[in-house]
Motif scaffolding. Structure first.
Motif, PDB file in Angstrom:
ATOM      1  N   LEU A 120       0.826  -1.206   0.000  1.00 53.76           N
ATOM      2  CA  LEU A 120       0.000   0.000   0.000  1.00 53.76           C
ATOM      3  C   LEU A 120       0.863   1.261   0.000  1.00 53.76           C
ATOM      4  O   LEU A 120       0.637   2.189  -0.781  1.00 53.76           O
ATOM      5  CB  LEU A 120      -0.924   0.000   1.218  1.00 53.76           C
ATOM      6  CG  LEU A 120      -1.931   1.146   1.270  1.00 53.76           C
ATOM      7  CD1 LEU A 120      -3.116   0.837   0.359  1.00 53.76           C
ATOM      8  CD2 LEU A 120      -2.412   1.380   2.700  1.00 53.76           C
ATOM      9  N   THR A 121       1.873   1.301   0.862  1.00 53.74           N
ATOM     10  CA  THR A 121       2.738   2.484   0.945  1.00 53.74           C
ATOM     11  C   THR A 121       3.621   2.595  -0.286  1.00 53.74           C
ATOM     12  O   THR A 121       3.882   3.706  -0.764  1.00 53.74           O
ATOM     13  CB  THR A 121       3.593   2.426   2.220  1.00 53.74           C
ATOM     14  OG1 THR A 121       2.733   2.260   3.350  1.00 53.74           O
ATOM     15  CG2 THR A 121       4.396   3.709   2.396  1.00 53.74           C
ATOM     16  N   ASP A 122       4.102   1.472  -0.812  1.00 57.41           N
ATOM     17  CA  ASP A 122       4.853   1.500  -2.069  1.00 57.41           C
ATOM     18  C   ASP A 122       4.043   2.193  -3.159  1.00 57.41           C
ATOM     19  O   ASP A 122       4.590   2.887  -4.015  1.00 57.41           O
ATOM     20  CB  ASP A 122       5.162   0.071  -2.543  1.00 57.41           C
ATOM     21  CG  ASP A 122       6.200  -0.630  -1.685  1.00 57.41           C
ATOM     22  OD1 ASP A 122       6.828   0.044  -0.850  1.00 57.41           O
ATOM     23  OD2 ASP A 122       6.364  -1.850  -1.845  1.00 57.41           O
ATOM     24  N   THR A 123       2.740   1.980  -3.131  1.00 49.24           N
ATOM     25  CA  THR A 123       1.870   2.429  -4.216  1.00 49.24           C
ATOM     26  C   THR A 123       1.406   3.865  -4.038  1.00 49.24           C
ATOM     27  O   THR A 123       1.436   4.657  -4.983  1.00 49.24           O
ATOM     28  CB  THR A 123       0.645   1.507  -4.321  1.00 49.24           C
ATOM     29  OG1 THR A 123       1.074   0.146  -4.417  1.00 49.24           O
ATOM     30  CG2 THR A 123      -0.190   1.869  -5.540  1.00 49.24           C
ATOM     31  N   PHE A 124       0.980   4.217  -2.823  1.00 48.82           N
ATOM     32  CA  PHE A 124       0.341   5.518  -2.607  1.00 48.82           C
ATOM     33  C   PHE A 124       1.197   6.515  -1.828  1.00 48.82           C
ATOM     34  O   PHE A 124       0.727   7.598  -1.498  1.00 48.82           O
ATOM     35  CB  PHE A 124      -1.006   5.322  -1.909  1.00 48.82           C
ATOM     36  CG  PHE A 124      -1.974   4.503  -2.715  1.00 48.82           C
ATOM     37  CD1 PHE A 124      -2.575   5.034  -3.861  1.00 48.82           C
ATOM     38  CD2 PHE A 124      -2.270   3.197  -2.367  1.00 48.82           C
ATOM     39  CE1 PHE A 124      -3.455   4.280  -4.621  1.00 48.82           C
ATOM     40  CE2 PHE A 124      -3.154   2.432  -3.124  1.00 48.82           C
ATOM     41  CZ  PHE A 124      -3.740   2.977  -4.256  1.00 48.82           C
ATOM     42  N   GLY A 125       2.458   6.166  -1.549  1.00 48.55           N
ATOM     43  CA  GLY A 125       3.377   7.111  -0.940  1.00 48.55           C
ATOM     44  C   GLY A 125       3.382   7.082   0.579  1.00 48.55           C
ATOM     45  O   GLY A 125       2.554   6.428   1.222  1.00 48.55           O
ATOM     46  N   THR A 126       4.332   7.828   1.168  1.00 47.38           N
ATOM     47  CA  THR A 126       4.574   7.764   2.606  1.00 47.38           C
ATOM     48  C   THR A 126       3.915   8.879   3.408  1.00 47.38           C
ATOM     49  O   THR A 126       3.713   8.738   4.610  1.00 47.38           O
ATOM     50  CB  THR A 126       6.087   7.820   2.885  1.00 47.38           C
ATOM     51  OG1 THR A 126       6.624   9.044   2.347  1.00 47.38           O
ATOM     52  CG2 THR A 126       6.799   6.640   2.265  1.00 47.38           C
ATOM     53  N   ARG A 127       3.594   9.996   2.787  1.00 44.54           N
ATOM     54  CA  ARG A 127       3.111  11.150   3.561  1.00 44.54           C
ATOM     55  C   ARG A 127       1.849  10.830   4.353  1.00 44.54           C
ATOM     56  O   ARG A 127       1.703  11.232   5.502  1.00 44.54           O
ATOM     57  CB  ARG A 127       2.850  12.339   2.633  1.00 44.54           C
ATOM     58  CG  ARG A 127       2.389  13.582   3.383  1.00 44.54           C
ATOM     59  CD  ARG A 127       2.201  14.771   2.459  1.00 44.54           C
ATOM     60  NE  ARG A 127       1.700  15.927   3.183  1.00 44.54           N
ATOM     61  CZ  ARG A 127       1.391  17.092   2.617  1.00 44.54           C
ATOM     62  NH1 ARG A 127       1.555  17.250   1.302  1.00 44.54           N
ATOM     63  NH2 ARG A 127       0.939  18.078   3.347  1.00 44.54           N
ATOM     64  N   TYR A 128       0.921  10.112   3.748  1.00 50.16           N
ATOM     65  CA  TYR A 128      -0.341   9.764   4.408  1.00 50.16           C
ATOM     66  C   TYR A 128      -0.392   8.264   4.725  1.00 50.16           C
ATOM     67  O   TYR A 128      -1.465   7.679   4.798  1.00 50.16           O
ATOM     68  CB  TYR A 128      -1.525  10.142   3.516  1.00 50.16           C
ATOM     69  CG  TYR A 128      -1.535  11.593   3.097  1.00 50.16           C
ATOM     70  CD1 TYR A 128      -1.986  12.585   3.945  1.00 50.16           C
ATOM     71  CD2 TYR A 128      -1.070  11.966   1.827  1.00 50.16           C
ATOM     72  CE1 TYR A 128      -1.987  13.923   3.560  1.00 50.16           C
ATOM     73  CE2 TYR A 128      -1.069  13.301   1.431  1.00 50.16           C
ATOM     74  CZ  TYR A 128      -1.521  14.265   2.302  1.00 50.16           C
ATOM     75  OH  TYR A 128      -1.518  15.581   1.915  1.00 50.16           O
ATOM     76  N   ALA A 129       0.784   7.678   4.942  1.00 52.53           N
ATOM     77  CA  ALA A 129       0.864   6.219   5.078  1.00 52.53           C
ATOM     78  C   ALA A 129       0.022   5.691   6.228  1.00 52.53           C
ATOM     79  O   ALA A 129      -0.663   4.667   6.092  1.00 52.53           O
ATOM     80  CB  ALA A 129       2.320   5.799   5.258  1.00 52.53           C
ATOM     81  N   THR A 130       0.047   6.367   7.377  1.00 53.11           N
ATOM     82  CA  THR A 130      -0.683   5.872   8.543  1.00 53.11           C
ATOM     83  C   THR A 130      -2.183   5.926   8.307  1.00 53.11           C
ATOM     84  O   THR A 130      -2.905   4.951   8.559  1.00 53.11           O
ATOM     85  CB  THR A 130      -0.321   6.698   9.792  1.00 53.11           C
ATOM     86  OG1 THR A 130       1.102   6.698   9.964  1.00 53.11           O
ATOM     87  CG2 THR A 130      -0.978   6.107  11.028  1.00 53.11           C
TER      88      THR A 130
END
Length: 424
Positions: free
Chosen positions: A350-360
């Protein structure tokens, strides 16, 4: 003698210190996860004394456990948003406090309603905050080892209760229910709160390794954007299918072990059922960092295919050899080894795909699938067995879900994600 950090130029020394710090963050996060693992994994030890104390049947008592799991998962999007806004240290500290406090309050419960509010409501919300928050920390700190790092902290949640199961069992026998609950609840709260105060999040100046191939190096998507993409709902469906398949069988394990006639058969000097449950707890924890590490090197979807297919095959063999106690024990460990890795592979993907800024916050939405799986898996398996009088349909459904999800990972998720990342 100068240390490595002292011998490096200032910028390099700072980077080396930050890289060392992330491993410290991993250890701290692991402690926080272990501090909240017991409410779920040692619940079974409390069912008999609680039923006697409160004078309620087991069916009413088990609603407490269902509340714990549902509240842990279904409120995770809201909890993830709070963590993004107020910071991981504050919210994870609050979550560990709530988790421990739930036991302290439960020790004073004199009615089933009070138990629902304390152990179920307070405990469920507290553990959910910590779980989502810690996973969000790890996917940020380890862009190059995301699967392994998430797998390690998820293993802490899955295996943490190994350290407390026997002490709690002994305390129940020696001190009684109320004393055991408040003493261990207070201990968990103190350990969790102290550990959480050392948590830090990487900021814009933190030097971290470059993300691995197959990750989103472009824009970060907020939950409202992510929820509009078919790719997210594919992942959500796949995680729901895997959660359901695993819980359909594992939540009924004691029951079908007795129906198969192997529960009390001695294997290596121990009864088959408790031996299998002990091995399962170990493999369910070990699989998370192992397959996370594999996915960091060989790709998320390729690893999903291998792991999900492994569980499906192991379940099929489990059913075919169900009257063999030795194989029952061994294959139960393989089944858990092929299932528990969903808690490292899906958040990493999920984080690989949609990025880290809003990961949580993003993972909070995906984590709801585990709650749906717990609702479908346990009651659905029991109902299916009740209607058919056989465990074959239950196993067949679980095996089908495993194999279909494995195929989806390789033939649908992989090309969809590649196309999505090419456009990012």
């Amino acid at each position: 003698m100068a240390t490595l950090t002292e011998s490096l130029p200032p910028a390099s020394a700072r980077a080396a210190g930050q890289l060392q710090n992330r491993w410290l963050q991993l250890i701290i996060s692991l402690i926080c996860m272990m501090a909240i693992s017991s409410p779920q994994y040692v619940w079974t030890l409390f069912t008999k004394p609680l039923a006697v104390k409160l004078g309620v049947p087991l069916s009413q008592l088990q609603i407490t456990f269902s509340m714990l799991i549902v509240l842990q998962t279904f409120f995770s999007p809201f909890q993830g948003s709070l963590i993004e806004r107020f910071g991981a240290r504050r919210l994870i500290g609050l979550g560990t406090l709530m988790s421990g406090l739930s036991w302290v309050l439960a020790s004073q419960a004199s009615t089933i309603g009070m138990l629902y509010l304390s152990y179920g409501l307070v405990g469920g919300l507290g553990t959910g905050i910590v779980y989502v928050g810690v996973v969000g920390q790890m996917v940020r700190w380890f862009p190059d080892r995301r699967g392994f790092a998430v797998g390690m902290v998820a293993a802490g949640y899955g295996m943490g209760a190994i350290l407390t199961t026997f002490p709690i069992s002994a305390a129940l026998a020696g001190k009684g229910l109320e004393t055991t609950l408040w003493q261990f609840g207070l201990l968990f709260a103190v350990i969790g709160v102290i550990a959480s105060q050392a948590l830090r999040s990487p900021d814009a100046t933190t030097v971290l390794p470059a993300p691995a191939l197959g990750q989103n190096n472009g824009r970060d998507m907020a939950p409202r954007q992510m929820l509009r993409t078919p790719l997210f709902w594919l992942m959500f469906t796949m995680m729901t299918m895997m959660s359901t398949s695993g819980l359909m069988v594992t939540s009924q394990m004691a029951t079908f072990a007795r129906d198969f006639g192997v529960a009390s058969v001695m294997v290596l000097g121990l009864a088959a059922l408790p031996l299998a449950l002990t091995i399962d707890r170990l493999t369910n924890g070990l699989t998370r960092p192992f397959f996370g590490w594999v996915s960091d090197r060989f790709g998320r979807e390729n690893t999903m295919f291998m792991a999900f297919a492994l569980e499906g095959i192991a379940m099929a063999l489990w059913l075919l050899t169900r009257d063999n106690a030795v194989l029952f024990v061994l294959l139960s460990g393989v089944v858990f080894f092929g299932w528990g890795e969903i808690f490292s592979l899906f958040p990493s993907t999920l984080t690989d795909t949609f990025g880290t800024r809003y990961a949580t916050a993003n993972y909070g939405w995906l984590y709801i699938s585990q709650g749906i799986g717990s609702i479908l898996g346990g009651p659905l398996a029991a109902l299916m067995h009740e209607k058919t009088g056989s465990w074959v349909p239950v196993f067949s459904s679980a095996i089908t879900l495993d194999i279909v999800t494995a195929v989806l990972a390789l033939l649908v998720l992989k090309p969809w994600r590649r196309k999505f990342l090419d456009k990012a």
